[in-house]
Structures are given as C-alpha cells and as structure tokens.
Design a protein around this motif. Structure first.
Motif, PDB file in Angstrom:
ATOM      1  N   GLU A   1       0.843  -1.181   0.000  1.00  0.00           N
ATOM      2  CA  GLU A   1       0.000   0.000   0.000  1.00  0.00           C
ATOM      3  C   GLU A   1       0.890   1.246   0.000  1.00  0.00           C
ATOM      4  O   GLU A   1       1.845   1.329   0.766  1.00  0.00           O
ATOM      5  N   THR A   2       0.529   2.205  -0.852  1.00  0.00           N
ATOM      6  CA  THR A   2       1.265   3.465  -0.923  1.00  0.00           C
ATOM      7  C   THR A   2       0.274   4.619  -0.877  1.00  0.00           C
ATOM      8  O   THR A   2      -0.685   4.646  -1.653  1.00  0.00           O
ATOM      9  N   VAL A   3       0.486   5.551   0.037  1.00  0.00           N
ATOM     10  CA  VAL A   3      -0.372   6.730   0.088  1.00  0.00           C
ATOM     11  C   VAL A   3       0.011   7.647  -1.066  1.00  0.00           C
ATOM     12  O   VAL A   3       1.143   8.129  -1.146  1.00  0.00           O
ATOM     13  N   ALA A   4      -0.938   7.861  -1.965  1.00  0.00           N
ATOM     14  CA  ALA A   4      -0.687   8.686  -3.141  1.00  0.00           C
ATOM     15  C   ALA A   4      -1.107  10.138  -2.917  1.00  0.00           C
ATOM     16  O   ALA A   4      -0.500  11.058  -3.456  1.00  0.00           O
ATOM     17  N   LEU A   5      -2.147  10.311  -2.115  1.00  0.00           N
ATOM     18  CA  LEU A   5      -2.745  11.630  -1.989  1.00  0.00           C
ATOM     19  C   LEU A   5      -3.246  11.842  -0.571  1.00  0.00           C
ATOM     20  O   LEU A   5      -3.935  10.985  -0.007  1.00  0.00           O
ATOM     21  N   ASN A   6      -2.865  12.969   0.024  1.00  0.00           N
ATOM     22  CA  ASN A   6      -3.422  13.381   1.311  1.00  0.00           C
ATOM     23  C   ASN A   6      -4.592  14.327   1.041  1.00  0.00           C
ATOM     24  O   ASN A   6      -4.483  15.228   0.218  1.00  0.00           O
ATOM     25  N   GLU A   7      -5.661  14.115   1.758  1.00  0.00           N
ATOM     26  CA  GLU A   7      -6.844  14.968   1.582  1.00  0.00           C
ATOM     27  C   GLU A   7      -7.357  15.414   2.938  1.00  0.00           C
ATOM     28  O   GLU A   7      -7.495  14.605   3.859  1.00  0.00           O
ATOM     29  N   GLU A   8      -7.618  16.700   3.067  1.00  0.00           N
ATOM     30  CA  GLU A   8      -8.287  17.233   4.248  1.00  0.00           C
ATOM     31  C   GLU A   8      -9.736  17.519   3.881  1.00  0.00           C
ATOM     32  O   GLU A   8     -10.015  18.352   3.028  1.00  0.00           O
ATOM     33  N   TRP A   9     -10.626  16.793   4.532  1.00  0.00           N
ATOM     34  CA  TRP A   9     -12.062  17.033   4.371  1.00  0.00           C
ATOM     35  C   TRP A   9     -12.497  18.012   5.456  1.00  0.00           C
ATOM     36  O   TRP A   9     -12.299  17.748   6.652  1.00  0.00           O
ATOM     37  N   SER A  10     -13.122  19.096   5.049  1.00  0.00           N
ATOM     38  CA  SER A  10     -13.664  20.054   6.006  1.00  0.00           C
ATOM     39  C   SER A  10     -15.159  20.184   5.759  1.00  0.00           C
ATOM     40  O   SER A  10     -15.585  20.561   4.662  1.00  0.00           O
ATOM     41  N   VAL A  11     -15.949  19.834   6.769  1.00  0.00           N
ATOM     42  CA  VAL A  11     -17.413  19.874   6.669  1.00  0.00           C
ATOM     43  C   VAL A  11     -17.953  20.658   7.857  1.00  0.00           C
ATOM     44  O   VAL A  11     -17.694  20.292   9.013  1.00  0.00           O
ATOM     45  N   HIS A  12     -18.678  21.744   7.601  1.00  0.00           N
ATOM     46  CA  HIS A  12     -19.227  22.577   8.669  1.00  0.00           C
ATOM     47  C   HIS A  12     -20.664  22.965   8.353  1.00  0.00           C
ATOM     48  O   HIS A  12     -20.961  23.449   7.248  1.00  0.00           O
ATOM     49  N   ALA A  13     -21.550  22.726   9.316  1.00  0.00           N
ATOM     50  CA  ALA A  13     -22.964  23.056   9.194  1.00  0.00           C
ATOM     51  C   ALA A  13     -23.260  24.301  10.012  1.00  0.00           C
ATOM     52  O   ALA A  13     -22.654  24.529  11.068  1.00  0.00           O
ATOM     53  N   TYR A  14     -24.230  25.107   9.551  1.00  0.00           N
ATOM     54  CA  TYR A  14     -24.508  26.398  10.163  1.00  0.00           C
ATOM     55  C   TYR A  14     -25.935  26.467  10.705  1.00  0.00           C
ATOM     56  O   TYR A  14     -26.867  25.902  10.133  1.00  0.00           O
ATOM     57  N   TYR A  15     -26.068  27.195  11.805  1.00  0.00           N
ATOM     58  CA  TYR A  15     -27.367  27.375  12.447  1.00  0.00           C
ATOM     59  C   TYR A  15     -28.335  28.099  11.508  1.00  0.00           C
ATOM     60  O   TYR A  15     -27.953  29.040  10.806  1.00  0.00           O
ATOM     61  N   SER A  16     -29.584  27.671  11.523  1.00  0.00           N
ATOM     62  CA  SER A  16     -30.608  28.317  10.712  1.00  0.00           C
ATOM     63  C   SER A  16     -31.902  28.409  11.485  1.00  0.00           C
ATOM     64  O   SER A  16     -32.317  27.452  12.139  1.00  0.00           O
ATOM     65  N   ASN A  17     -32.544  29.582  11.399  1.00  0.00           N
ATOM     66  CA  ASN A  17     -33.878  29.756  11.968  1.00  0.00           C
ATOM     67  C   ASN A  17     -34.961  29.196  11.065  1.00  0.00           C
ATOM     68  O   ASN A  17     -36.094  29.025  11.487  1.00  0.00           O
TER      69      ASN A  17
END
Length: 418
Positions: A239-255
């Motif tokens: 196994e070889t790591v080919a690609l590093n990925e940072e996933w950023s997921v943020h949800a926002y408050y809603s009225n």
C-alpha cells in the motif's frame, strides 16, 4: 416544531433575556457593517477577524444588531481569532446592516451549543439541537453480509437528513456496492506511471481511508470537523499513500425550519514526490452523491443553473444543481453549489440518464470530466462546495440567490475602537 427543534425555543428565550439586558455600562469594541451584493441573502454565515483586545475578552462579548436606534442581541461563536454569526432573516439586495460588539462583565451568549457533534462507534453526527443533519463515517463500514469485503470503506457521509427528518442518501446499493452517500474518490489517475482507480473498489487498485481528525467544532453558529483522509494505491500486497486529503465539513445554524446549510471542502496534496495526475474521465473526485432509492425518474426531478434537467444535464457545466424527490408523499431535496475558485469552473456534471439504473440518481461534480489535472508535490489544491438541504422545494430564483451568496458573500467592514 417543539419536538424537532427544542433548542430553538431555548434560543428564543435567551433572546428575550438579551433584549432586556442593559449595555449602557458595556465597553464598545467595534462597529461592523455588512453589505449584500445584487442578490438577497438568507441565513448566510459571516465572520470577521477579532482584534487582540476582543480575543482576550472572548468570554464576555456581546454582539447586537442596530436597527433604527434599537439594539437586538445576536448569537455568535468565537473560533480562534474569528467571530462567526448568522445575521438571520433575509437581507435584500444592496443592503447594509450594522452590528456592534461589546465587552461586558457577563456574556449573554448562549452556552447551550445549538450546533452539536455526537461521536459514537465510528460515526460523527452533526446536529442542530436534536435534529440530525448528517453522519460522517470515520470508522470502517462493511457491505452487507455475503458481499465481497473489498467494498469496505471509511471517510464518507451517510445519512444526510432533510430538515423534516427524511434520509436522502443511499449506500451500498445492489447495482453499485461502492456508492457511499456523499463521497469523492478519484477514478482515472496516473500515479508513478500506473493508472490507478480509487473509486471502483472491485478493481482493487486503490481506496480512500480515514486517518484522523485535525479539528472538531461545536457552538451556537456552526458545528463540524476537519479530517485527514488518504487515497491509497495498491500494488500487490503493498500500500502506498498517493494523496493526502483534508475534508472540512461545517454546518450552520438556521432559523428556517425548512432549510439547512453546510459547507464541504477538499484540500488535496501529494503524498509522494512523483505527484499525481487526475486524468480526463467522465466521473470522479469533486462531489459525488448517491441519492435515496426512493428518488427515481418517476418521483424526482433535476434542474441546473443552466436550465438543464435529468434529460440533458449529463456532461454539461453548471454553477449549481438541485435534485428534488418525493418519498412516501413527502418532498425534499438537495442543492449543491460549485465555487468559482474550483478547478475548471463551472465544473462539468455526471448525471445518470433517467432511463438507466432503474431511474435512480447518482450525480457527480467531476472536475476532470473535460480535461486532466496535474497535482505537483509541495502544493495544495482546494475544492469548495456548499450544500443546502431542504424540505419541500426551492425555486430556481432561490437556488440562484444561494449560489450568489456563496460565490459573492456579504462584504464586511469593521471599525475597532481605541
């Protein structure tokens, strides 16, 4: 409403307390003006960088909106050196709204953390109050019993819930065991001179695997996470790591009880000095969605920013795409917005034709559908999308307004006091 969103009632009670609070003896730190563009903005998160004095006073801040001489309290969240808030209500085109930031002995900002994370058994759930928004599966998820375990995967989103509680994503469908809710592995790549597929797991050329959390966030305005994921290439038993990925997921408050907004970003960097080339191919990477099996050609419809539908959306470019479906008599949908800074914007779409795969829906913002993308070692490459999940339906105008607010957010101007 009380059953699904009890925290909203708590927020309303808090606002009543804030309205009665006297700020005459408070210290004014800043006046903040936000100006909208040519389109209306609704429930769009905004933020400003705090001054050193405001950072030191983070536990005793008070944010208010000033309208016709009256001050109304506003919920906020401090993350690092930035102040976040959702102005609430709709701001018309070319509208200026004024806010004031104070330092007080006692902060009246809610401590209940309206936007929450729940971590259990390899699943990180994002919630507004008690209402679930989405699950990020960082633990290994296996296919149904009897199916080849090559289809096991971590690092994807499922379920995604509509505001009224409907599940609108699907994983491990019998026709495509490797489809996983919201996911984005790259399909046709060249890594170390070898074509490598990280999407089609049955080929045993590669996979994507969760590695660890970089950060997690909860508060009154947003909740979410940044996670590190690896694109792993297989060569025999190696196994070889080919690609590093940072996933950023943020949800926002809603009225708005019929709308939920969350941002999805992918930051890519090569793990190997040889780099990697994302070869031109009809799908892969970007933003992939496998919708609930209940949404078929007979129970759903597709519309893009260019007016394309399920009949002709495939292989076209779009700023946004919305998918609306009906399940057991209830209608809901998802709007995906593509940011102008993304590679090969406006990005091409892969949308299954309505006469294939039993009419079910798979869509993919495919950055390399029209041309290849070379990623070099030592550089980072970002892709940004915004998602609005809704109950009922959205008009094309509402979808366009949401995209405009994402692509051209309100302009902020801050005047700090001495």
């Amino acid at each position: 409403m009380k059953k699904l969103f009890p925290s909203l009632l708590q927020g309303c009670l808090l606002a009543s307390v804030l309205l009665s609070a006297k700020i005459a003896d408070a210290q004014l730190l800043a006046r903040i003006r936000i100006k909208t563009g040519a389109y209306k903005c609704t429930d769009i998160p905004v933020s400003v960088t705090l001054s050193p004095a405001a950072i030191r006073a983070a536990d005793s801040l008070q944010l208010t909106e000033v309208t016709k001489g009256q001050r109304k309290p506003v919920l906020y969240q401090v993350e690092g050196e930035r102040l976040y808030w959702v102005p609430g209500k709709t701001s018309g085109p070319d509208t200026i709204r004024t806010f004031e930031l104070y330092k007080q002995q006692t902060s009246y900002n809610s401590t209940s953390r309206l936007m929450q994370l729940e971590d259990s058994a390899g699943v990180l759930k994002l919630r507004q109050g008690r209402a679930p928004l989405l699950n990020y599966n960082y633990g290994m998820v296996y296919p149904p019993a009897g199916v080849d375990t090559v289809y096991r995967r971590s690092g994807f989103i499922h379920p995604v819930w509509s505001p009224d509680g409907q599940v609108i994503t699907n994983i491990h469908p019998r026709d495509h065991w490797h489809h996983l809710g919201v996911w984005n592995p790259w399909t046709h790549t060249s890594f170390k001179g070898k074509e490598t597929d990280f999407w089609n797991l049955h080929k045993k050329e590669g996979t994507v695997r969760f590695k660890g959390f970089i950060s997690r966030t909860t508060g009154n305005i947003q909740c979410g996470f940044t996670a590190l994921q690896d694109h792993i290439a297989f060569t025999g038993n190696k196994e070889t790591v080919a690609l590093n990925e940072e996933w950023s997921v943020h949800a926002y408050y809603s009225n708005n009880t019929e709308r939920r907004i969350w941002d999805f970003s992918s930051l890519l960097s090569c793990a190997d000095t040889s780099g990697i080339e994302m070869l031109q191919y009809r799908y892969g990477g970007g933003f992939g969605l496998r919708a609930t099996a209940a949404w078929t050609a007979a129970t759903s419809y597709v519309l893009t920013s260019e007016g394309k539908t399920r009949k002709d959306a495939d292989s076209t470019r779009a700023r946004w795409i919305k998918i609306t479906g009906t399940d057991n008599g209830r209608q809901a949908g998802i709007l995906i917005l593509c940011h102008p800074d993304n590679f090969d914007y406006p990005q091409p779409l892969r949308v299954w034709p309505e006469n294939s795969e039993k009419g079910e829906i798979m869509m993919n913002y495919s950055p390399t559908k029209m041309r290849s993308w070379q990623l070099d070692y030592g550089r980072s490459y970002a892709l940004h999308y915004r998602v609005m999940v809704y109950a009922g339906d959205l008009t094309p105008q509402e979808a366009e307004e949401a995209w405009q607010a994402f692509a051209h957010p309100p302009v902020t101007d801050v005047s700090w006091t001495k």
